[in-house]
Design a protein around this motif. Structure first.
Motif, PDB file in Angstrom:
ATOM      1  N   LEU A 460      -1.787 -19.032  -3.554  1.00  0.00           N
ATOM      2  CA  LEU A 460      -3.345 -19.067  -3.595  1.00  0.00           C
ATOM      3  C   LEU A 460      -3.806 -19.966  -4.813  1.00  0.00           C
ATOM      4  CD1 LEU A 460      -4.537 -15.804  -2.050  1.00  0.00           C
ATOM      5  CD2 LEU A 460      -4.399 -18.225  -0.945  1.00  0.00           C
ATOM      6  N   GLY A 461      -2.980 -19.547  -5.944  1.00  0.00           N
ATOM      7  CA  GLY A 461      -3.581 -20.247  -7.269  1.00  0.00           C
ATOM      8  C   GLY A 461      -3.219 -21.826  -7.232  1.00  0.00           C
ATOM      9  N   ASN A 462      -2.847 -22.309  -6.243  1.00  0.00           N
ATOM     10  CA  ASN A 462      -2.838 -23.837  -6.095  1.00  0.00           C
ATOM     11  C   ASN A 462      -4.289 -24.221  -5.334  1.00  0.00           C
ATOM     12  OD1 ASN A 462      -0.597 -24.067  -7.223  1.00  0.00           O
ATOM     13  ND2 ASN A 462       0.617 -23.542  -5.248  1.00  0.00           N
ATOM     14  N   LEU A 463      -5.024 -23.488  -4.722  1.00  0.00           N
ATOM     15  CA  LEU A 463      -6.219 -23.767  -4.478  1.00  0.00           C
ATOM     16  C   LEU A 463      -7.446 -23.840  -5.287  1.00  0.00           C
ATOM     17  CD1 LEU A 463      -6.012 -21.980  -0.975  1.00  0.00           C
ATOM     18  CD2 LEU A 463      -5.329 -24.182  -1.459  1.00  0.00           C
ATOM     19  N   PRO A 464      -7.749 -24.845  -6.293  1.00  0.00           N
ATOM     20  CA  PRO A 464      -8.466 -24.892  -7.158  1.00  0.00           C
ATOM     21  C   PRO A 464      -9.951 -24.362  -7.235  1.00  0.00           C
ATOM     22  CG  PRO A 464      -8.157 -27.178  -6.773  1.00  0.00           C
ATOM     23  CD  PRO A 464      -7.317 -26.115  -5.837  1.00  0.00           C
ATOM     24  N   VAL A 465     -10.550 -24.370  -5.964  1.00  0.00           N
ATOM     25  CA  VAL A 465     -11.935 -24.096  -6.204  1.00  0.00           C
ATOM     26  C   VAL A 465     -12.273 -23.019  -5.107  1.00  0.00           C
ATOM     27  CG1 VAL A 465     -12.675 -26.466  -6.731  1.00  0.00           C
ATOM     28  CG2 VAL A 465     -12.464 -26.046  -4.414  1.00  0.00           C
ATOM     29  N   LEU A 466     -11.307 -22.198  -4.806  1.00  0.00           N
ATOM     30  CA  LEU A 466     -11.294 -21.264  -3.684  1.00  0.00           C
ATOM     31  C   LEU A 466     -12.434 -19.914  -4.356  1.00  0.00           C
ATOM     32  CD1 LEU A 466     -10.173 -20.436  -1.097  1.00  0.00           C
ATOM     33  CD2 LEU A 466      -8.534 -18.915  -2.549  1.00  0.00           C
ATOM     34  N   GLN A 467     -13.306 -19.773  -3.273  1.00  0.00           N
ATOM     35  CA  GLN A 467     -14.330 -18.917  -3.818  1.00  0.00           C
ATOM     36  C   GLN A 467     -14.509 -17.694  -2.646  1.00  0.00           C
ATOM     37  OE1 GLN A 467     -18.251 -20.887  -3.295  1.00  0.00           O
ATOM     38  NE2 GLN A 467     -17.470 -22.581  -4.918  1.00  0.00           N
ATOM     39  N   ASP A 468     -14.197 -17.857  -1.389  1.00  0.00           N
ATOM     40  CA  ASP A 468     -14.178 -16.685  -0.751  1.00  0.00           C
ATOM     41  C   ASP A 468     -12.981 -16.557   0.198  1.00  0.00           C
ATOM     42  OD1 ASP A 468     -17.170 -15.765  -1.014  1.00  0.00           O
ATOM     43  OD2 ASP A 468     -17.278 -17.741  -0.619  1.00  0.00           O
ATOM     44  N   VAL A 469     -12.238 -15.520   0.388  1.00  0.00           N
ATOM     45  CA  VAL A 469     -11.135 -15.196   1.052  1.00  0.00           C
ATOM     46  C   VAL A 469     -11.117 -13.886   1.785  1.00  0.00           C
ATOM     47  CG1 VAL A 469      -8.489 -14.868   0.932  1.00  0.00           C
ATOM     48  CG2 VAL A 469      -9.635 -16.032  -0.791  1.00  0.00           C
ATOM     49  N   THR A 470     -10.694 -13.988   3.362  1.00  0.00           N
ATOM     50  CA  THR A 470     -10.528 -12.961   4.162  1.00  0.00           C
ATOM     51  C   THR A 470      -9.398 -13.175   4.823  1.00  0.00           C
ATOM     52  OG1 THR A 470     -13.028 -13.316   4.740  1.00  0.00           O
ATOM     53  CG2 THR A 470     -11.755 -11.923   6.177  1.00  0.00           C
ATOM     54  N   PHE A 471      -8.700 -11.809   4.684  1.00  0.00           N
ATOM     55  CA  PHE A 471      -7.033 -11.861   4.966  1.00  0.00           C
ATOM     56  C   PHE A 471      -7.287 -10.796   6.239  1.00  0.00           C
ATOM     57  CE2 PHE A 471      -5.893 -12.552   0.734  1.00  0.00           C
ATOM     58  CZ  PHE A 471      -5.165 -13.734   1.002  1.00  0.00           C
ATOM     59  N   LEU A 472      -6.868 -11.258   7.377  1.00  0.00           N
ATOM     60  CA  LEU A 472      -6.900 -10.191   8.479  1.00  0.00           C
ATOM     61  C   LEU A 472      -5.327  -9.950   8.663  1.00  0.00           C
ATOM     62  CD1 LEU A 472      -7.694  -8.879  11.380  1.00  0.00           C
ATOM     63  CD2 LEU A 472      -7.479 -10.996  12.148  1.00  0.00           C
ATOM     64  N   LEU A 473      -4.915  -8.497   8.458  1.00  0.00           N
ATOM     65  CA  LEU A 473      -3.616  -8.208   8.537  1.00  0.00           C
ATOM     66  C   LEU A 473      -3.305  -7.666   9.999  1.00  0.00           C
ATOM     67  CD1 LEU A 473      -3.502  -5.830   5.086  1.00  0.00           C
ATOM     68  CD2 LEU A 473      -2.718  -8.316   5.556  1.00  0.00           C
ATOM     69  N   ARG A 474      -2.128  -8.281  10.543  1.00  0.00           N
ATOM     70  CA  ARG A 474      -1.676  -7.877  11.774  1.00  0.00           C
ATOM     71  C   ARG A 474      -0.615  -7.002  11.523  1.00  0.00           C
ATOM     72  NH1 ARG A 474      -0.161 -13.135  13.626  1.00  0.00           N
ATOM     73  NH2 ARG A 474       1.552 -11.912  14.732  1.00  0.00           N
ATOM     74  N   ARG A 475      -1.111  -5.482  11.726  1.00  0.00           N
ATOM     75  CA  ARG A 475       0.075  -4.722  11.425  1.00  0.00           C
ATOM     76  C   ARG A 475       0.919  -4.389  12.312  1.00  0.00           C
ATOM     77  NH1 ARG A 475      -5.030  -3.792   9.218  1.00  0.00           N
ATOM     78  NH2 ARG A 475      -5.116  -2.638   7.259  1.00  0.00           N
ATOM     79  N   GLY A 476       1.216  -4.971  13.534  1.00  0.00           N
ATOM     80  CA  GLY A 476       2.113  -4.521  14.647  1.00  0.00           C
ATOM     81  C   GLY A 476       3.520  -4.236  14.117  1.00  0.00           C
ATOM     82  N   GLY A 477       3.801  -3.275  14.258  1.00  0.00           N
ATOM     83  CA  GLY A 477       5.211  -2.508  13.840  1.00  0.00           C
ATOM     84  C   GLY A 477       5.543  -2.287  12.562  1.00  0.00           C
ATOM     85  N   ALA A 478       4.436  -2.578  11.714  1.00  0.00           N
ATOM     86  CA  ALA A 478       4.614  -2.418  10.180  1.00  0.00           C
ATOM     87  C   ALA A 478       4.294  -0.913   9.884  1.00  0.00           C
ATOM     88  CB  ALA A 478       3.954  -3.385   9.514  1.00  0.00           C
ATOM     89  N   GLY A 479       5.113  -0.242   8.985  1.00  0.00           N
ATOM     90  CA  GLY A 479       4.848   1.068   8.678  1.00  0.00           C
ATOM     91  C   GLY A 479       3.576   0.917   7.499  1.00  0.00           C
ATOM     92  N   GLU A 480       3.079   2.025   7.147  1.00  0.00           N
ATOM     93  CA  GLU A 480       1.880   2.384   6.378  1.00  0.00           C
ATOM     94  C   GLU A 480       2.337   1.822   4.987  1.00  0.00           C
ATOM     95  OE1 GLU A 480      -1.968   2.802   5.586  1.00  0.00           O
ATOM     96  OE2 GLU A 480      -0.961   3.221   7.552  1.00  0.00           O
ATOM     97  N   GLY A 481       3.472   2.028   4.599  1.00  0.00           N
ATOM     98  CA  GLY A 481       3.838   1.541   3.436  1.00  0.00           C
ATOM     99  C   GLY A 481       3.834   0.082   2.864  1.00  0.00           C
ATOM    100  N   GLU A 482       4.424  -0.408   4.068  1.00  0.00           N
ATOM    101  CA  GLU A 482       4.432  -1.820   4.199  1.00  0.00           C
ATOM    102  C   GLU A 482       3.156  -2.550   4.100  1.00  0.00           C
ATOM    103  OE1 GLU A 482       8.668  -2.631   6.780  1.00  0.00           O
ATOM    104  OE2 GLU A 482       6.925  -1.830   7.709  1.00  0.00           O
ATOM    105  N   VAL A 483       2.165  -2.020   4.806  1.00  0.00           N
ATOM    106  CA  VAL A 483       0.758  -2.582   4.895  1.00  0.00           C
ATOM    107  C   VAL A 483       0.344  -2.388   3.319  1.00  0.00           C
ATOM    108  CG1 VAL A 483      -1.580  -2.113   5.855  1.00  0.00           C
ATOM    109  CG2 VAL A 483       0.380  -2.257   7.179  1.00  0.00           C
ATOM    110  N   GLU A 484       0.407  -1.307   2.858  1.00  0.00           N
ATOM    111  CA  GLU A 484       0.070  -1.079   1.551  1.00  0.00           C
ATOM    112  C   GLU A 484       0.376  -1.924   0.566  1.00  0.00           C
ATOM    113  OE1 GLU A 484       0.578   2.886   0.459  1.00  0.00           O
ATOM    114  OE2 GLU A 484      -0.869   3.878   1.947  1.00  0.00           O
ATOM    115  N   GLU A 485       1.770  -2.279   0.755  1.00  0.00           N
ATOM    116  CA  GLU A 485       2.287  -3.207  -0.120  1.00  0.00           C
ATOM    117  C   GLU A 485       1.628  -4.565   0.170  1.00  0.00           C
ATOM    118  OE1 GLU A 485       6.670  -5.813  -0.497  1.00  0.00           O
ATOM    119  OE2 GLU A 485       6.528  -3.861   0.820  1.00  0.00           O
ATOM    120  N   ALA A 486       1.530  -4.840   1.497  1.00  0.00           N
ATOM    121  CA  ALA A 486       0.620  -6.264   1.467  1.00  0.00           C
ATOM    122  C   ALA A 486      -0.576  -6.285   0.738  1.00  0.00           C
ATOM    123  CB  ALA A 486       0.642  -6.562   2.814  1.00  0.00           C
TER     124      ALA A 486
END
Length: 506
Positions: A460-486
């Motif tokens: 993401l640091g290579n996107l020089p003028v980035l202003q707004d970011v939205t991440f949608l985490l697809r949690r399918g099969g992932a544990g709570e610890g893995e989601v928190e790590e992400a």
């Protein structure tokens, strides 16, 4: 200041001066729709064809953008799409000037709570009703409607609009957003035989009279935002119609193919046959097309008819297709003048078959669904030279990517807003990619990203003028610890970005 602005006005070519004066029909500070304005200019014969075969609307667009370039009007952009001017405003100082000149030249007569500009002889050419004040009754009693060419009415003034029978030579009747469900009647509308522009958007009407077919010179009909279930069959008798705007729930009659001048049609509902699609194939002058299709009856036949139709529409520059059912457009090749393409419900197997970056030099808006996206597809998209907005949804989990998608150096040179949804895989942004990107919406499969990419570093640091970011985490099969790590990794990446863009994790 008026003298300074007058110099700018006097420097305009005569055709631009006339078009600018017309903006005085709108209230001060009003956001004026570009397409609405140009269609009214056309109806008033303010746009003259410069060479054979050129669209009047395209000439009007040139006028519009020249007024912007000269600083006489101010562009209003879509919030998320910076390269497209949908509307404009007039600066208050310029507005005062054009109102003054309109009154002096008897160009526009205005009724509102500030301006009461009426010619001394009470002969009105263009009437703008903006406010319903008690003391306007005297003006209305003395107004002669015999020579009125244009009437633009705003919601608070609809009660003082004279009966339609009062108008004899009217070309423009714009009642947008005025409530007509109670009170004012459209009786005698069919008698306005010179009418070119009829704007009934958001007026609360539930039907159109069959008599509308008598308006033989009508060029623009806008009835969107109403509860009209179907158009009368007589609409097909409007041989000079250039622009037809209806809602997706409004059924259009068969026979649309009889139009000879149609340039804009949206949104056409296609439910039970391919007849309407075959009619569309005859509309080779179409520039703007929106269709809403239900293909449960015979999707193979529908798919074949739609592709054949689209192949004939080589002048299309704005195309919107929504499909309920199954449809693929792999056999279609996008025409070279395309600027905006939005397809929902159609899943294409591959992009390379119908998107040619060498031809699509003007495509700036793209929203599509695909069954899968490969690195070569991403490179095709990244080669589109004018692309500003991109929304891609990968629609089938069974075609998920087994390797990381890489946005290479120099790809997506103009992209400002990027949305990657659905079953998208891990991504990486290289230095020099998406140098103008400001907004990013990205779906992240937690497990696949850890397994394939080894972590949540996307560059993401290579996107020089980035202003707004939205991440949608697809949690399918992932544990709570893995989601928190992400989540921790993503927040850390945003904190380290020099712009400190806003972040939302869903």
């Amino acid at each position: 200041m008026k003298r300074i602005l007058s110099l700018s006005y006097d420097d305009l070519p005569s055709h631009l001066r006339t078009c600018l004066l017309y903006l005085s029909v709108f209230p001060e500070g009003y956001e004026i729709g570009k397409d609405r304005l140009i269609r009214i200019w056309i109806a008033e014969d303010l746009i003259q064809c410069e060479k054979q075969g050129e669209s009047l609307f395209e000439i009007g667009e040139r006028y519009f953008y020249e007024l912007i370039d000269r600083g006489m009007i101010q562009p209003v952009y879509k919030r998320w799409y910076y390269d497209m001017t949908e509307n404009c405003r007039v600066h208050n100082m310029v507005f005062e000037l054009i109102c003054y000149l309109s009154c002096k030249q008897n160009f526009v007569s205005i009724l509102d709570h500030v301006h009461h500009t009426f010619p001394s002889k009470e002969i009105i050419q263009r009437l703008s009703l903006q406010n319903c004040m008690v003391d306007h009754a005297t003006h209305r009693a003395t107004m002669s409607m015999q020579e009125v060419r244009s009437v633009v009415v705003f919601p608070s003034a609809v009660n003082i609009l004279p009966a339609l029978a009062s108008f004899r030579v009217i070309r423009v009747l714009d009642l947008q957003s005025c409530c007509l469900s109670q009170g004012y009647s459209l009786k005698y509308l069919e008698n306005l035989v010179d009418l070119r522009y009829l704007g009934l958007r958001d007026t609360g009407i539930s039907q159109l009279s069959r008599e509308i077919g008598k308006l033989q010179f009508l060029q623009t009909l806008d009835v969107t935002g109403n509860e009209i279930s179907s158009l009368p069959s007589t609409v097909v008798e409007l041989k000079h119609l250039m622009c037809l705007r209806i809602d997706s729930w409004t059924r259009a009659p068969c026979g649309i193919g009889s139009f000879t001048s149609l340039e804009e049609l949206s949104t056409l509902c296609i439910q039970d046959s391919t007849d309407l699609i075959e009619d569309l194939g005859n509309q080779t002058e179409l520039r703007v097309l929106g269709i809403d299709c239900h293909t449960g009856w015979n999707f193979k036949r529908f798919e074949k008819s739609l592709v054949e139709c689209l192949h004939k529409l080589q002048k299309i520059h704005t195309l919107s297709i929504s499909v309920v059912g199954e449809c693929k457009l792999d056999a279609w090749v996008a025409p070279p003048h395309l600027r905006s393409l939005e397809i929902t419900g159609c899943c294409s197997s591959t992009l390379s078959a119908w998107l040619n970056p060498l031809l699509l030099q003007e495509l700036s808006f793209l929203s599509i669904e695909v069954r899968k996206i490969r690195q070569e597809d991403l490179e095709i998209l990244g080669s589109l030279p004018a692309l500003v907005y991109l929304d891609v949804e990968v629609g089938n989990q069974n075609h998920g990517i087994l390797r990381r998608l890489v946005f290479h150096d120099c790809s997506f040179p103009c992209l400002v807003h990027c949305v990657l949804r659905g079953y998208i895989g891990p991504v990486a942004f290289q230095q020099g990619a998406m140098v103008k990107l400001e907004r990013l919406h990205l779906a992240i499969p937690v497990l696949e990203t850890r397994e394939i990419a080894g972590g949540f570093e996307f560059g993401l640091g290579n996107l020089p003028v980035l202003q707004d970011v939205t991440f949608l985490l697809r949690r399918g099969g992932a544990g709570e610890g893995e989601v928190e790590e992400a989540e921790r990794a993503l927040r850390r990446a945003i904190e380290m970005h020099p712009n400190h863009p806003t972040l939302e994790i869903l």
